[in-house]
Every structure is written in structure tokens, then in C-alpha cells.
Motif scaffolding. Structure first.
Motif, PDB file in Angstrom:
ATOM      1  N   PHE A  64       0.847  -1.190   0.000  1.00 27.35           N
ATOM      2  CA  PHE A  64       0.000   0.000   0.000  1.00 27.35           C
ATOM      3  C   PHE A  64       0.887   1.246   0.000  1.00 27.35           C
ATOM      4  O   PHE A  64       1.852   1.337   0.766  1.00 27.35           O
ATOM      5  CB  PHE A  64      -0.927   0.016   1.215  1.00 27.35           C
ATOM      6  N   THR A  65       0.552   2.186  -0.860  1.00 25.86           N
ATOM      7  CA  THR A  65       1.283   3.450  -0.969  1.00 25.86           C
ATOM      8  C   THR A  65       0.282   4.600  -0.916  1.00 25.86           C
ATOM      9  O   THR A  65      -0.926   4.377  -0.818  1.00 25.86           O
ATOM     10  CB  THR A  65       2.057   3.521  -2.301  1.00 25.86           C
ATOM     11  N   ARG A  66       0.758   5.828  -1.001  1.00 28.60           N
ATOM     12  CA  ARG A  66      -0.157   6.979  -1.027  1.00 28.60           C
ATOM     13  C   ARG A  66      -0.809   7.149  -2.395  1.00 28.60           C
ATOM     14  O   ARG A  66      -1.709   7.961  -2.553  1.00 28.60           O
ATOM     15  CB  ARG A  66       0.587   8.264  -0.652  1.00 28.60           C
ATOM     16  N   GLY A  67      -0.377   6.388  -3.384  1.00 29.68           N
ATOM     17  CA  GLY A  67      -0.931   6.471  -4.724  1.00 29.68           C
ATOM     18  C   GLY A  67       0.085   5.953  -5.717  1.00 29.68           C
ATOM     19  O   GLY A  67       1.185   5.501  -5.345  1.00 29.68           O
ATOM     20  N   ALA A  68      -0.248   6.037  -6.996  1.00 27.48           N
ATOM     21  CA  ALA A  68       0.668   5.557  -8.030  1.00 27.48           C
ATOM     22  C   ALA A  68       1.961   6.367  -8.049  1.00 27.48           C
ATOM     23  O   ALA A  68       3.039   5.827  -8.302  1.00 27.48           O
ATOM     24  CB  ALA A  68      -0.013   5.618  -9.394  1.00 27.48           C
ATOM     25  N   THR A  69       1.863   7.655  -7.779  1.00 25.77           N
ATOM     26  CA  THR A  69       3.062   8.500  -7.772  1.00 25.77           C
ATOM     27  C   THR A  69       4.065   8.000  -6.747  1.00 25.77           C
ATOM     28  O   THR A  69       5.260   7.841  -7.040  1.00 25.77           O
ATOM     29  CB  THR A  69       2.695   9.963  -7.491  1.00 25.77           C
ATOM     30  N   GLU A  70       3.604   7.745  -5.523  1.00 26.16           N
ATOM     31  CA  GLU A  70       4.518   7.249  -4.506  1.00 26.16           C
ATOM     32  C   GLU A  70       5.021   5.853  -4.859  1.00 26.16           C
ATOM     33  O   GLU A  70       6.176   5.517  -4.594  1.00 26.16           O
ATOM     34  CB  GLU A  70       3.855   7.223  -3.139  1.00 26.16           C
ATOM     35  N   ALA A  71       4.165   5.044  -5.478  1.00 29.41           N
ATOM     36  CA  ALA A  71       4.583   3.692  -5.860  1.00 29.41           C
ATOM     37  C   ALA A  71       5.742   3.740  -6.854  1.00 29.41           C
ATOM     38  O   ALA A  71       6.704   2.965  -6.740  1.00 29.41           O
ATOM     39  CB  ALA A  71       3.398   2.928  -6.442  1.00 29.41           C
ATOM     40  N   ILE A  72       5.651   4.634  -7.839  1.00 32.88           N
ATOM     41  CA  ILE A  72       6.747   4.763  -8.806  1.00 32.88           C
ATOM     42  C   ILE A  72       8.006   5.284  -8.128  1.00 32.88           C
ATOM     43  O   ILE A  72       9.121   4.797  -8.383  1.00 32.88           O
ATOM     44  CB  ILE A  72       6.329   5.669  -9.977  1.00 32.88           C
ATOM     45  N   ASN A  73       7.835   6.263  -7.247  1.00 30.85           N
ATOM     46  CA  ASN A  73       8.986   6.776  -6.506  1.00 30.85           C
ATOM     47  C   ASN A  73       9.615   5.699  -5.627  1.00 30.85           C
ATOM     48  O   ASN A  73      10.836   5.665  -5.454  1.00 30.85           O
ATOM     49  CB  ASN A  73       8.576   7.982  -5.662  1.00 30.85           C
ATOM     50  N   LEU A  74       8.783   4.823  -5.065  1.00 33.09           N
ATOM     51  CA  LEU A  74       9.308   3.719  -4.256  1.00 33.09           C
ATOM     52  C   LEU A  74      10.193   2.813  -5.115  1.00 33.09           C
ATOM     53  O   LEU A  74      11.304   2.461  -4.714  1.00 33.09           O
ATOM     54  CB  LEU A  74       8.141   2.937  -3.654  1.00 33.09           C
ATOM     55  N   VAL A  75       9.694   2.437  -6.282  1.00 35.10           N
ATOM     56  CA  VAL A  75      10.483   1.577  -7.173  1.00 35.10           C
ATOM     57  C   VAL A  75      11.777   2.279  -7.584  1.00 35.10           C
ATOM     58  O   VAL A  75      12.860   1.675  -7.578  1.00 35.10           O
ATOM     59  CB  VAL A  75       9.667   1.168  -8.408  1.00 35.10           C
ATOM     60  N   ALA A  76      11.668   3.555  -7.931  1.00 29.11           N
ATOM     61  CA  ALA A  76      12.851   4.300  -8.366  1.00 29.11           C
ATOM     62  C   ALA A  76      13.898   4.378  -7.260  1.00 29.11           C
ATOM     63  O   ALA A  76      15.094   4.153  -7.498  1.00 29.11           O
ATOM     64  CB  ALA A  76      12.450   5.701  -8.828  1.00 29.11           C
ATOM     65  N   ASN A  77      13.450   4.678  -6.037  1.00 31.43           N
ATOM     66  CA  ASN A  77      14.401   4.908  -4.952  1.00 31.43           C
ATOM     67  C   ASN A  77      14.864   3.632  -4.267  1.00 31.43           C
ATOM     68  O   ASN A  77      15.901   3.646  -3.598  1.00 31.43           O
ATOM     69  CB  ASN A  77      13.783   5.858  -3.924  1.00 31.43           C
ATOM     70  N   SER A  78      14.131   2.549  -4.418  1.00 31.20           N
ATOM     71  CA  SER A  78      14.558   1.277  -3.837  1.00 31.20           C
ATOM     72  C   SER A  78      15.206   0.402  -4.904  1.00 31.20           C
ATOM     73  O   SER A  78      16.422   0.211  -4.912  1.00 31.20           O
ATOM     74  CB  SER A  78      13.361   0.566  -3.209  1.00 31.20           C
ATOM     75  N   TRP A  79      14.410  -0.095  -5.834  1.00 35.78           N
ATOM     76  CA  TRP A  79      14.965  -0.941  -6.886  1.00 35.78           C
ATOM     77  C   TRP A  79      15.960  -0.168  -7.750  1.00 35.78           C
ATOM     78  O   TRP A  79      17.050  -0.665  -8.060  1.00 35.78           O
ATOM     79  CB  TRP A  79      13.849  -1.500  -7.766  1.00 35.78           C
ATOM     80  N   GLY A  80      15.606   1.046  -8.144  1.00 39.07           N
ATOM     81  CA  GLY A  80      16.469   1.824  -9.030  1.00 39.07           C
ATOM     82  C   GLY A  80      17.807   2.143  -8.403  1.00 39.07           C
ATOM     83  O   GLY A  80      18.866   1.976  -9.028  1.00 39.07           O
TER      84      GLY A  80
END
Length: 415
Positions: free
Chosen positions: A98-114
Motif C-alpha cells: 500500500f502506498t499513497r498512490g501511483a506517484t509514490e509507488a513509482i517513486n518507491l520503485v525508483a528509490n529502492s529498486w532503481g
């Protein structure tokens, strides 16, 4: 507390009758409000409103920490909500964050996986039609890691050009991040083909599903993506919550992005160990009531039938495009089979002026760049007018829009 699926009381078929489930579709004086901005945010059915009110009221307690019975019940309801969203996507509950929305979800992937996987010289492939939320996080992480960004062009009918993508992709590409359905054009990506191309060179595929989840059945296994993100408020749910789905093995290898309560295993001043996914990525007190209402929205859509909704919305899109296409002062954007969205320009009348005049007749559309400025540059327009449909949309809404366009022409002396 009901720990299973949220009970949904539905209006009868056909879909035009579903307007009565949505209290927001009338003005304060009781007149019909012709809401054609569902791509921005969907109206909420009574079932979702009631589920959130119960969670905020008689059922309310914190989750995961309390030893008292209501906290345990709320924890079960919260985790059941995760299971509901996972089922809605065709995934497993341990794969849903669960995230605050798609924007945070993409930022999560970018800042963790990326951050963990991108290096200088690596490449990321985006497309010309991406929402800013699927551009800016990758620009930021590219600047930090030394990765570089490529942009895939569009076909003549405004779809992501996968033939061009195949020519662009190399083994240096680590990620392909594409919009599943364009929020401006409604064009649908051939996601399995995009996945095939990405995986052929060893890249991961992230799909922005904000506009696909509300309009078509989503099965992440069939799509063969590695990450899928979407927001609840576009799926008739509340704002402030969304979800990231990721393949279990990928999610398990990703380091945490934010630190705090709930995402830990053991904390000492010397060292901290972290919880397994998805808890590892949900630091702090979660959006408890929003998650429960999110699940209620998914249950509502599933009960209505996503295929029925898509068929209904496709008929409205076809009718509006046919009517607008017969006007010699209208430019249509996007393919004929756009998913729930019609973007257009009315001669030299600015979309903002059109939107303002339509509002006087209780017709709500979106006018602007739709958080897709690179796409506006590509289309060589400053903005478009966008009508977008939901399950509650009707022919009467289309008629009201067409009447409003005629009135706008008269006001501007172009009748």
C-alpha cells in the motif's frame, strides 16, 4: 466487523442506472451534474463511502500493534483489504504494497529498486505519452545513479510504438516504464508485447495502471510485467492510497526506502534489521480506513463487472468521437478505440475557455496539459479538452457536452 468481502448493494442493469449509487453526481441544488472527468478522479459509490465511515467510526482502532480485540479485528480487515487488491490484480497478497498512490509507488520503485540496480551507463526507456509521475522520478534517480533515459515515439494513431521500442532497446536497458493506458489519449499498450521486448534484453517492465485498472480486467501474470502501480481514487475509491504490485522475488530483494515503525524486525543503535515485504515498505501508521475503502471500491467494481463497464464506456467513447469527428472545427487525438477517454481541441477556442463555459451548464471536463507536457509538445498544442467516462456516465452526459460545445461556439461567434 465483516472480515470478508465488503457487501455491495448494486443498482439493476443496465449500467445507466448506476448513477443512483453515486451521491456526488448532483449539484447542491439537486440538478444533474454531468461529470466527465473520471480520468482525473472517479466519483465514489455509497458502498465505498459507507465502508470508510464505518472504519472511521464504530470499527476504528489502530493495526498491527494493539493486543485488544478491536485492534485485532481492524488488523484483519486491513490485511484482508490487501488480499482483495491482490486478487483484483491477479497477484498474491505478499506482493502488494500500500502506498499513497501511483506517484509514490513509482517513486518507491525508483528509490529502492532503481538505487540498488542502476549504474552509470545503464538506460531507462520511457514513452512520449507518459504522465509526469512516470517521468520525473526516473529523471531524479538517473541523475543520482548516472543512468540515462531514452524516449519511445508514438505511432500515427498515438499509441506507444513498440516496433520503435524494439529498435531502441539494448542490453544496457535495465527498465522499461510505460503507461498501460494513456491518461490523455486513452490509447492502450500491448503490455504482453512490451514485456516480451523488455525481458528479451534483460530489462524489467513497470506499468502505470492508473487508467487501465478502472477500465479493463487486469491480470499481472498475463501482462507479464514486473511492477504494476495504480491509485484508488481513480477506481472509485478514496484519495491518499494506491498500490504497488511487484514480483515476489524482486520485492524481496529490494531494500527499504523509508524508515520508521512497522517496517522493522529489530532495532538497536548498532544495527536495524527489517521486516519482509510488504511490511518493509510501509513505514509508520498506515492509511487504515483508506485501505478498507480501497478494497470496498475493488469489490464494487468486481460486482458490477469490469467487462460490462468497459463495453458501456467504449460505446460512449465511440458515440462522442463520431459526433465530434463530424465537426470540421474539432481535432481529435488518440485512437478510435481509446479506453474511456476522448481528448480534442475546438478550433482556436482554448480548452480552458471551453471548460469554463461548460461548467455554467453543469458539465465538468478537464482542460489543460493533463500532467503530460512532453505529450502536448509532441502534439503541438498547449492543451486539450478531455472528456472521460466512468460506469455512471450516460448518453445524457454526452448530449450535455455537445450542447455545451454548440453554446461555446455561439459565445465566440463561431456558430
Amino acid at each position: 466487523m465483516d472480515e470478508g468481502s465488503v457487501s455491495v448493494t448494486l443498482a439493476k442493469s443496465p449500467l445507466v442506472d448506476f448513477k443512483s449509487d453515486f451521491p456526488g453526481l448532483v449539484t447542491r441544488d439537486g440538478a444533474p451534474w454531468h461529470y466527465l472527468d473520471t480520468a482525473a478522479t472517479a466519483q465514489k459509490p455509497r458502498a465505498v463511502i459507507d465502508a470508510m465511515a464505518r472504519a472511521l467510526g464504530e470499527d476504528y482502532a489502530t493495526v498491527h500493534r494493539g493486543v485488544y480485540s478491536r485492534s485485532a479485528e481492524m488488523t484483519r480487515a486491513y490485511e484482508n483489504a490487501r488480499r482483495t487488491i491482490a486478487t483484483f490484480l491477479g497477484g498474491r497478497e505478499e506482493e502488494v504494497v500500500f502506498t499513497r498512490g501511483a506517484t509514490e509507488a513509482i517513486n518507491l520503485v525508483a528509490n529502492s529498486w532503481g538505487r540498488a540496480n542502476l549504474e552509470p551507463g545503464d538506460r531507462i526507456l520511457l514513452s512520449q505519452l507518459e504522465h509526469h509521475s512516470n517521468i520525473v522520478p526516473w529523471q531524479m534517480i538517473a541523475a543520482q545513479t548516472g543512468a540515462e533515459i531514452d524516449v519511445c515515439p508514438l505511432t500515427d494513431d498515438h499509441r506507444i510504438d513498440l516496433a520503435a521500442a524494439e529498435e531502441i532497446l539494448t542490453e544496457r536497458h535495465k527498465l522499461v516504464a510505460f503507461c498501460h493506458v494513456s491518461n490523455v489519449l486513452g490509447s492502450v499498450l500491448d503490455a504482453p508485447r512490451a514485456a516480451q521486448l523488455a525481458h528479451k534484453v534483460g530489462a524489467k517492465l513497470l506499468l502505470d495502471g492508473c487508467q487501465s485498472a478502472p477500465h479493463m480486467a487486469v491480470d499481472v501474470a498475463r501482462l507479464d510485467c514486473d511492477f504494476y502501480v495504480f491509485s484508488a481514487h481513480k477506481l472509485y475509491g478514496p484519495t491518499g492510497i494506491g498500490a504497488l504490485w511487484a514480483r515476489g522475488d524482486i520485492l524481496d530483494a529490494m531494500p527499504p526506502w523509508e524508515g520508521g515503525g512497522s517496517m522493522i524486525d529489530r532495532v538497536t543503535f548498532e544495527k536495524t534489521t527489517y521486516a519482509p515485504p510488504p511490511q518493509r515498505f510501509e513505514a509508520g501508521t498506515p492509511a487504515i480506513t483508506e485501505a478498507i475503502a480501497f478494497a470496498a471500491a475493488a469489490d464494487y467494481v468486481s460486482a458490477v463487472g469490469i467487462d460490462r463497464m468497459h463495453e458501456h464506456e467504449a460505446a460512449l467513447v465511440a458515440r462522442l468521437r463520431r459526433k465530434l469527428g463530424a465537426m470540421n472545427d474539432v481535432t481529435l487525438f488518440g485512437p478510435a478505440d481509446s479506453a474511456g477517454i476522448v481528448s480534442f481541441a475546438l478550433d482556436d477556442i482554448h480548452p480552458h475557455d471551453l471548460g469554463t463555459i461548460l461548467d455554467e451548464a453543469n458539465v465538468a471536463i478537464r482542460a489543460g496539459h493533463h500532467c503530460a507536457q512532453p505529450l502536448m509538445d509532441y502534439l503541438e498544442v498547449p492543451a486539450t479538452a478531455r472528456a472521460s467516462f466512468g460506469l455512471y456516465s450516460t448518453d445524457e452526459d454526452v448530449d450535455a457536452l455537445l450542447e455545451g460545445i454548440a453554446r461555446t461556439r455561439r459565445i465566440f461567434g463561431k456558430a
